[in-house]
Design a protein around this motif. Structure first.
Motif, PDB file in Angstrom:
ATOM      1  N   SER A  75     -13.058   2.877 -65.853  1.00 43.59           N
ATOM      2  CA  SER A  75     -12.084   3.699 -65.926  1.00 43.59           C
ATOM      3  C   SER A  75     -10.767   3.112 -66.067  1.00 43.59           C
ATOM      4  O   SER A  75      -9.758   3.138 -66.738  1.00 43.59           O
ATOM      5  N   THR A  76     -10.457   2.478 -64.646  1.00 39.10           N
ATOM      6  CA  THR A  76      -9.175   1.744 -64.520  1.00 39.10           C
ATOM      7  C   THR A  76      -8.872   0.550 -65.589  1.00 39.10           C
ATOM      8  O   THR A  76      -7.580   0.611 -66.041  1.00 39.10           O
ATOM      9  N   LEU A  77      -9.816  -0.082 -65.791  1.00 38.89           N
ATOM     10  CA  LEU A  77      -9.851  -1.226 -66.794  1.00 38.89           C
ATOM     11  C   LEU A  77      -9.173  -0.646 -68.201  1.00 38.89           C
ATOM     12  O   LEU A  77      -8.274  -1.139 -68.692  1.00 38.89           O
ATOM     13  N   GLN A  78      -9.911   0.574 -68.494  1.00 36.89           N
ATOM     14  CA  GLN A  78      -9.410   0.999 -69.923  1.00 36.89           C
ATOM     15  C   GLN A  78      -8.055   1.450 -69.748  1.00 36.89           C
ATOM     16  O   GLN A  78      -7.231   1.162 -70.710  1.00 36.89           O
ATOM     17  N   LYS A  79      -7.773   2.216 -68.681  1.00 39.27           N
ATOM     18  CA  LYS A  79      -6.005   2.526 -68.548  1.00 39.27           C
ATOM     19  C   LYS A  79      -5.280   1.545 -68.751  1.00 39.27           C
ATOM     20  O   LYS A  79      -4.326   1.236 -69.048  1.00 39.27           O
ATOM     21  N   ILE A  81      -6.028  -1.739 -70.206  1.00 39.77           N
ATOM     22  CA  ILE A  81      -5.933  -1.962 -71.508  1.00 39.77           C
ATOM     23  C   ILE A  81      -4.962  -1.322 -72.194  1.00 39.77           C
ATOM     24  O   ILE A  81      -3.923  -1.746 -73.213  1.00 39.77           O
ATOM     25  N   ASP A  82      -4.937   0.218 -72.158  1.00 40.77           N
ATOM     26  CA  ASP A  82      -4.144   1.035 -73.037  1.00 40.77           C
ATOM     27  C   ASP A  82      -2.680   0.712 -72.538  1.00 40.77           C
ATOM     28  O   ASP A  82      -1.736   0.895 -73.507  1.00 40.77           O
ATOM     29  N   THR A  83      -2.450   0.553 -71.286  1.00 42.14           N
ATOM     30  CA  THR A  83      -1.056   0.191 -70.914  1.00 42.14           C
ATOM     31  C   THR A  83      -0.537  -0.888 -71.719  1.00 42.14           C
ATOM     32  O   THR A  83       0.548  -1.027 -71.918  1.00 42.14           O
ATOM     33  N   ILE A  84      -1.426  -2.061 -71.568  1.00 42.71           N
ATOM     34  CA  ILE A  84      -0.937  -3.343 -72.194  1.00 42.71           C
ATOM     35  C   ILE A  84      -0.634  -3.128 -73.697  1.00 42.71           C
ATOM     36  O   ILE A  84       0.366  -3.672 -74.267  1.00 42.71           O
ATOM     37  N   PHE A  85      -1.340  -2.374 -74.404  1.00 40.81           N
ATOM     38  CA  PHE A  85      -1.593  -2.192 -75.698  1.00 40.81           C
ATOM     39  C   PHE A  85      -0.095  -1.286 -76.094  1.00 40.81           C
ATOM     40  O   PHE A  85       0.330  -1.568 -77.085  1.00 40.81           O
ATOM     41  N   ASN A  86       0.094  -0.405 -75.363  1.00 41.35           N
ATOM     42  CA  ASN A  86       1.120   0.892 -75.799  1.00 41.35           C
ATOM     43  C   ASN A  86       2.547   0.457 -75.317  1.00 41.35           C
ATOM     44  O   ASN A  86       3.262   0.471 -76.191  1.00 41.35           O
ATOM     45  N   GLU A  87       2.475   0.062 -74.027  1.00 39.91           N
ATOM     46  CA  GLU A  87       3.901  -0.131 -73.439  1.00 39.91           C
ATOM     47  C   GLU A  87       4.347  -1.487 -73.625  1.00 39.91           C
ATOM     48  O   GLU A  87       5.659  -1.717 -73.770  1.00 39.91           O
ATOM     49  N   SER A 190      -9.093  -9.547 -63.571  1.00 44.26           N
ATOM     50  CA  SER A 190      -8.512  -8.365 -64.091  1.00 44.26           C
ATOM     51  C   SER A 190      -7.567  -7.623 -63.319  1.00 44.26           C
ATOM     52  O   SER A 190      -6.917  -6.567 -63.603  1.00 44.26           O
ATOM     53  N   GLY A 191      -7.159  -7.945 -61.954  1.00 46.84           N
ATOM     54  CA  GLY A 191      -6.221  -7.536 -61.157  1.00 46.84           C
ATOM     55  C   GLY A 191      -7.049  -6.798 -59.947  1.00 46.84           C
ATOM     56  O   GLY A 191      -6.371  -6.266 -59.105  1.00 46.84           O
ATOM     57  N   VAL A 192      -8.162  -6.392 -60.117  1.00 46.34           N
ATOM     58  CA  VAL A 192      -8.812  -5.537 -59.172  1.00 46.34           C
ATOM     59  C   VAL A 192      -9.082  -6.364 -57.973  1.00 46.34           C
ATOM     60  O   VAL A 192      -9.512  -7.476 -57.987  1.00 46.34           O
TER      61      VAL A 192
END
Length: 198
Positions: A75-79, A81-87, A190-192
């Motif tokens: 779930s964290t990884l998906q967030k 990815i969304d952050t990287i793609f959107n912002e 991945s940053g984790v």
């Protein structure tokens, strides 16, 4: 995978560790030791020497902890990815390329007519630097996307815990390992981050 030592209670230099074949009173082993303690005579660094088996066990435990709790991590990884793609959408350099082409033509005109072209040249250099920075940022974002995608694929594909240390897997997943006073911090690409007691 990088390995560093950090501590608040002892003098630790924060330098990297190196793998060393160790012979301590006839007992041969492989250990990891701070580079400054190996290379600098009289170094005041008190970073501990750590047995390779201890280090490998801690890394395997960290990977297994990630696998055991993979749903929150996914779930964290998906967030992420969304952050990287959107912002942080990739910077388009087409506009900069057009402007640079126009300035190159202007520079040639000014040079042919023997006019001062310093301002045009300065603008060309500024735009080239902007383009280079945009390309570097795009490459960094793409690297983040790939690391997160690799971690997501690993978590989705792995159905059981690791039973032993796997060097190739560790190189693929782990960014660095930091030795603290009584624990090891494993940071995934991945940053984790996961901490394991020594």
């Amino acid at each position: 995978m990088g390995l560093r030592a950090k501590s608040r209670s002892f003098k630790r230099c924060g330098d990297i560790y190196r793998r060393v074949h160790w012979n301590n009173r006839g007992y041969k082993s492989i250990v990891w030791r701070c580079v400054s303690r190996l290379e600098e005579k009289g170094s005041e660094c008190t970073a501990p020497t750590i047995n390779e088996e201890t280090l490998q066990t801690a890394v395997v435990r960290a990977i297994n902890e990630l696998l055991a709790n993979k749903e929150p991590f996914l779930s964290t990884l998906q967030k992420n990815i969304d952050t990287i793609f959107n912002e942080e959408s990739d910077n388009d350099t087409d506009e900069l390329d057009s402007k640079l082409e126009e300035l190159q033509i202007e520079l040639l005109k000014q040079a042919k007519s023997k006019n001062d072209y310093d301002n045009v040249a300065d603008e060309i250099y500024r735009l080239r630097e902007m383009k280079q920075n945009s390309l570097v940022e795009n490459a960094e974002r793409e690297g983040k996307r790939q690391r997160i995608a690799e971690m997501t694929a690993f978590l989705n594909e792995q159905s059981h815990e690791l039973e032993e240390y796997d060097e190739q897997l560790v190189r693929r997943l782990i960014e660095k390992v930091t030795i603290r006073d009584d624990r090891i911090e494993v940071e995934f690409k991945s940053g984790v981050k996961i901490e394991e007691m020594i």
